[in-house]
Scaffold this motif. Structure first.
Motif, short mmCIF file in Angstrom:
data_model
loop_
_atom_site.label_atom_id
_atom_site.label_comp_id
_atom_site.label_asym_id
_atom_site.label_seq_id
_atom_site.Cartn_x
_atom_site.Cartn_y
_atom_site.Cartn_z
N GLN A 36 -18.31 16.78 -97.28
CA GLN A 36 -18.43 18.20 -97.65
C GLN A 36 -18.29 19.13 -96.45
OE1 GLN A 36 -22.14 18.67 -99.74
NE2 GLN A 36 -21.65 17.11 -101.26
N GLN A 37 -18.88 18.75 -95.32
CA GLN A 37 -19.00 19.68 -94.20
C GLN A 37 -18.17 19.29 -92.98
OE1 GLN A 37 -23.05 20.74 -93.25
NE2 GLN A 37 -23.72 20.44 -95.36
N GLU A 44 -23.94 17.37 -86.24
CA GLU A 44 -25.38 17.41 -86.51
C GLU A 44 -25.97 16.00 -86.51
OE1 GLU A 44 -25.80 19.53 -90.16
OE2 GLU A 44 -25.57 21.52 -89.22
N TYR A 45 -25.28 15.06 -87.12
CA TYR A 45 -25.79 13.69 -87.13
C TYR A 45 -25.71 13.05 -85.74
CZ TYR A 45 -26.08 13.64 -92.24
OH TYR A 45 -26.43 13.89 -93.54
N THR A 46 -24.70 13.42 -84.96
CA THR A 46 -24.60 12.90 -83.60
C THR A 46 -25.76 13.39 -82.75
OG1 THR A 46 -22.19 12.77 -83.76
CG2 THR A 46 -23.14 12.77 -81.54
N ALA A 52 -27.08 13.59 -78.64
CA ALA A 52 -26.00 14.23 -77.89
C ALA A 52 -25.54 15.48 -78.61
CB ALA A 52 -24.83 13.26 -77.72
N LYS A 53 -25.63 16.62 -77.94
CA LYS A 53 -25.17 17.88 -78.51
C LYS A 53 -23.75 18.13 -78.01
CE LYS A 53 -26.53 22.71 -79.14
NZ LYS A 53 -26.50 22.62 -80.61
N LEU A 54 -22.78 18.05 -78.89
CA LEU A 54 -21.37 18.11 -78.50
C LEU A 54 -20.72 19.42 -78.92
CD1 LEU A 54 -20.27 14.51 -79.59
CD2 LEU A 54 -21.00 15.26 -77.32
N ASP A 55 -19.95 19.99 -78.02
CA ASP A 55 -19.12 21.13 -78.37
C ASP A 55 -17.82 20.65 -78.99
OD1 ASP A 55 -20.93 23.05 -77.39
OD2 ASP A 55 -20.21 22.73 -75.35
N ALA A 182 -22.85 5.75 -89.30
CA ALA A 182 -22.25 5.97 -90.62
C ALA A 182 -21.38 7.21 -90.65
CB ALA A 182 -23.35 6.07 -91.67
N GLN A 183 -21.74 8.22 -89.83
CA GLN A 183 -20.95 9.46 -89.82
C GLN A 183 -19.55 9.20 -89.27
OE1 GLN A 183 -23.80 8.91 -88.20
NE2 GLN A 183 -23.81 9.77 -86.13
N ALA A 184 -19.41 8.25 -88.35
CA ALA A 184 -18.08 7.92 -87.83
C ALA A 184 -17.23 7.24 -88.90
CB ALA A 184 -18.22 7.00 -86.61
N ILE A 185 -17.83 6.33 -89.65
CA ILE A 185 -17.10 5.63 -90.71
C ILE A 185 -16.67 6.63 -91.79
CG2 ILE A 185 -17.23 3.84 -92.46
CD1 ILE A 185 -17.24 2.84 -89.53
N ALA A 186 -17.56 7.55 -92.14
CA ALA A 186 -17.22 8.57 -93.14
C ALA A 186 -16.08 9.45 -92.65
CB ALA A 186 -18.45 9.42 -93.46
N ALA A 187 -16.12 9.82 -91.37
CA ALA A 187 -15.06 10.68 -90.82
C ALA A 187 -13.72 9.96 -90.85
CB ALA A 187 -15.42 11.09 -89.39
#
Length: 424
Positions: A36-37, A44-46, A52-55, A182-187
């Motif tokens: 969705q986002q 946010e999940y990272t 780690a706060k990534l730009d 899991a966020q990497a797999i979803a991406a």
């Protein structure tokens, strides 16, 4: 490391980690949010899981150059030579399209086509794995995959290990993203504003990665749901206990749930290896992990006969199998189930992990009974080709129509019969 007999072997069998209900719900929520986002959810999940706060998610050209410059030239050359060996092995796996024609004009064949895009997950955590880059990327490149996307979790400073970036740089992989879990797999499965969607995802990871791969399978293909690493050694009285113990511990240090098994019909060897394992454990940097693995999943299976020892290996169907005997090639034909087979005293398992050439992404937990190492075919698909001539259809139209009606499919029958109008 306990000594058991074959009847106690059932204690070795481990179920693949299915995760808890809470973990599955967490993974499903992560996937839904990424769909969705997009990038917003990934970042946010990272920050939440990797601190780690990534730009930006994508590794920059400067970061690749810094990784290359930070590592000594000898290590760079070692990685290049390993990549060359792995590429040479996988090039021998290439399949080609084929066509066959008959006298009646029928042409049948098979067309081999690489998938368009592959996603590679390289795990992070306590170690860096440039070997995972090579083993997942190279067969895809040899298959002809044009788009290869790599993801790997960053550290708290937002950096990726230099060895991983160097391996990607050597292979020419530029689409590398700082995201794990899991966020990497979803991406990879569904794409975001920054990370392109792929057709197949390969590479190992933790339980959340494994659960995410299960969830997205069907929308994309995956390689396997891999369990903890395994090694089995089939050895006779000619083997050296110190070498066998070292090889067993090479897998035990991976994970507390890794499995290390010696199968032999030599009681003196069994007892010597048991002592050696305990002695060598005390000198390992990752001794705590290896010791837990040995205590829970390490064992020596002492068999009454050599045939029983071979049968035991086939029952285990190990991920890695070392055959350390007086004549290891004589035993090769007896081995039915193993992911990778290492023959002789100089073929220690890490030779295959890093340098020899065969792939180290292997079936675990007994799945070598029906599956194979990651290979070039995993990144291709096969299309059947059918071209019937008029003569061929004339010869077979009534048979095809009758077959269709036998299955109750009248429209199928009429579809071929309508062609009869052409030759009236």
């Amino acid at each position: 490391m306990k000594i058991i007999n074959k009847s106690d072997l059932k204690s070795l069998k481990r179920s693949v980690d299915q995760g808890t209900e809470e973990q599955r719900k967490t993974v499903q929520e992560i996937i839904a949010q990424v769909k969705q986002q997009g990038d917003k959810a990934v970042k946010e999940y990272t920050e939440r899981f990797d601190k780690a706060k990534l730009d930006a998610l994508k590794v920059t050209k400067g970061e690749f150059e810094q990784a290359y410059d930070s590592l000594d030239g000898e290590f760079v050359e070692i990685l290049k030579e390993a990549a060359k060996n792995i590429t040479a092995f996988h090039e021998k796996q290439r399949s080609t399209s084929w066509f066959d024609s008959s006298e009646d004009g029928t042409i049948l064949g098979q067309k081999i086509t690489p998938i368009d895009a592959a996603g590679v997950y390289v795990p992070g955590g306590t170690a860096a794995y440039p070997s995972s880059v090579f083993m997942n990327v190279i067969p895809a490149q040899v298959a002809g995959v044009k788009k290869i996307v790599m993801v790997t979790p960053p550290d708290e400073d937002g950096n990726v290990p230099d060895g991983v970036l160097l391996a990607a740089h050597i292979l020419g992989v530029e689409d590398v993203y700082k995201v794990g879990g899991a966020q990497a797999i979803a991406a990879l499965a569904y794409g975001t504003e920054t990370i392109p969607a792929v057709d197949k995802i390969t590479g190992p990871g933790n339980v959340f990665v494994a659960l995410a791969k299960r969830e997205v399978f069907g929308d994309v293909d995956i390689d396997m749901i891999a369990g903890p690493s395994e090694i089995a050694v089939l050895a006779d009285e000619t083997a050296r206990a110190s070498e066998i113990a070292a090889d067993l511990l090479s897998q035990a240090e991976h994970d507390a749930r890794s499995s290390s098994v010696l199968v032999t019909n030599s009681e003196p060897l069994a007892q010597s290896v048991q002592k050696e394992v305990q002695s060598q454990l005390d000198r390992l940097p990752r001794a705590d992990i290896a010791r837990q693995s040995v205590e829970d999943y390490g064992m020596i299976v002492l068999c009454e006969t050599w045939d029983e020892a071979v049968d035991t290996i086939n029952e285990i169907a190990p991920e890695h199998l070392e055959v350390v005997t007086e004549d290891p090639f004589q035993e090769l034909g007896k081995i039915k189930h193993a992911g990778a087979i290492f023959l002789g005293p100089y073929s220690s398992e890490p030779v295959g992990d890093y340098f020899a050439g065969p792939n180290h992404v292997l079936p675990t937990n007994g799945t070598a009974r029906f599956s194979s190492p990651l290979n070039v075919d995993d990144f291709t698909k096969k299309s059947s080709v059918i071209s019937y001539s008029r003569q061929a259809l004339e010869n077979n139209v009534d048979k095809i129509a009758r077959f269709a009606r036998l299955e109750g499919l009248e429209a199928h029958a009429r579809a071929v019969e309508t062609r009869k109008e052409r030759w009236k």
